[in-house]
Motif scaffolding. Structure first.
Motif, short mmCIF file in Angstrom:
data_model
loop_
_atom_site.label_atom_id
_atom_site.label_comp_id
_atom_site.label_asym_id
_atom_site.label_seq_id
_atom_site.Cartn_x
_atom_site.Cartn_y
_atom_site.Cartn_z
N ASP A 35 0.88 -1.12 0.04
CA ASP A 35 0.01 -0.29 0.10
C ASP A 35 0.91 1.28 -0.09
O ASP A 35 1.77 1.10 0.60
CB ASP A 35 -0.82 0.17 1.34
CG ASP A 35 -1.90 -0.76 1.26
OD1 ASP A 35 -1.67 -1.74 2.02
OD2 ASP A 35 -2.93 -0.70 0.59
N GLU A 46 -4.59 7.64 5.65
CA GLU A 46 -5.39 7.23 4.91
C GLU A 46 -4.78 6.32 3.68
O GLU A 46 -3.76 6.64 3.05
CB GLU A 46 -6.35 8.16 4.12
CG GLU A 46 -5.61 9.12 3.27
CD GLU A 46 -6.78 9.95 2.38
OE1 GLU A 46 -7.82 9.72 2.47
OE2 GLU A 46 -6.01 11.11 1.84
N SER A 49 -3.38 3.65 -2.36
CA SER A 49 -3.20 2.98 -3.37
C SER A 49 -2.60 1.52 -2.95
O SER A 49 -1.96 1.68 -2.05
CB SER A 49 -2.72 3.54 -4.76
OG SER A 49 -2.77 2.69 -5.87
N TYR A 59 -7.05 1.96 -5.91
CA TYR A 59 -7.04 3.35 -5.58
C TYR A 59 -8.19 4.15 -4.94
O TYR A 59 -9.43 3.72 -5.03
CB TYR A 59 -6.98 4.24 -7.11
CG TYR A 59 -5.86 3.77 -7.91
CD1 TYR A 59 -6.00 2.96 -8.93
CD2 TYR A 59 -4.54 4.31 -7.79
CE1 TYR A 59 -4.92 2.35 -9.61
CE2 TYR A 59 -3.56 4.11 -8.53
CZ TYR A 59 -3.75 3.05 -9.64
OH TYR A 59 -2.61 2.78 -10.24
N GLU A 60 -7.78 4.94 -3.92
CA GLU A 60 -8.72 5.84 -3.32
C GLU A 60 -9.56 6.92 -4.26
O GLU A 60 -8.90 7.35 -5.36
CB GLU A 60 -8.19 6.44 -2.04
CG GLU A 60 -8.81 7.18 -1.10
CD GLU A 60 -9.08 8.61 -1.42
OE1 GLU A 60 -10.49 8.86 -0.96
OE2 GLU A 60 -8.43 9.18 -1.88
N ASP A 61 -10.71 7.15 -4.07
CA ASP A 61 -11.35 7.86 -5.11
C ASP A 61 -10.68 8.97 -5.29
O ASP A 61 -10.73 9.57 -6.58
CB ASP A 61 -13.07 8.31 -4.48
CG ASP A 61 -13.80 6.82 -4.64
OD1 ASP A 61 -14.73 6.77 -3.90
OD2 ASP A 61 -13.45 6.08 -5.27
N ARG A 105 -9.92 -4.26 -1.15
CA ARG A 105 -10.09 -3.01 -0.44
C ARG A 105 -8.46 -2.59 -0.06
O ARG A 105 -7.73 -3.41 0.11
CB ARG A 105 -11.01 -3.21 0.73
CG ARG A 105 -10.46 -3.90 1.77
CD ARG A 105 -11.75 -3.94 2.87
NE ARG A 105 -11.09 -5.08 4.12
CZ ARG A 105 -10.52 -4.85 5.16
NH1 ARG A 105 -10.28 -3.53 5.40
NH2 ARG A 105 -10.15 -5.55 6.15
#
Length: 122
Positions: A35, A46, A49, A59-61, A105
């Motif tokens: 990650d 947070e 990716s 990927y995170e939005d 996730r």
């Protein structure tokens, strides 16, 4: 115990680009899903990716279409190409072991490196 080392951070203007790199001095990076995690001052970390052993990516939005994660097994590296950077991308970026294999996730996150600072400012 796996050791992770990040590099490539710096100061960049909005709209600019940076490439972060993660490696492991003992050469074991290729056995883990990895990650990229970021932590801004006063905020929780947070996931940004991840990339699995087979190359699957998540990927995170907020970074979709701007960031690209990749891995090179021969070079023992995982890179995060960051384009069109925004001030809200400012944070310390860490690479970390993805404990769930980056299958569905981001995270949970295991061992991580010391981080590299990314600052986006004019």
């Amino acid at each position: 115990q796996v050791q992770l080392v990040e590099s490539g951070g710096g100061l960049v203007q909005p709209g600019g680009s940076l490439t972060l790199s993660c490696t492991s001095p003992n050469g074991t990076l290729g056995t883990f899903a990895i990650d990229w995690v970021r932590q801004a001052p006063g905020k929780a970390g947070e996931g940004v990716s991840c990339i699995g052993l087979g190359g699957f990516t998540i990927y995170e939005d907020s970074v979709k279409g701007r960031f690209t994660i990749s891995r090179d097994y021969d070079k023992n590296t995982v890179e995060l190409q960051m384009n069109n950077l925004k001030p809200e991308d400012t944070a310390v970026y860490y690479c970390a072991i993805d404990m769930s294999g980056c299958l569905y996730r981001l995270g949970p996150f295991g061992s991580r490196g010391q981080g590299t600072q990314v600052t986006v400012s004019s």
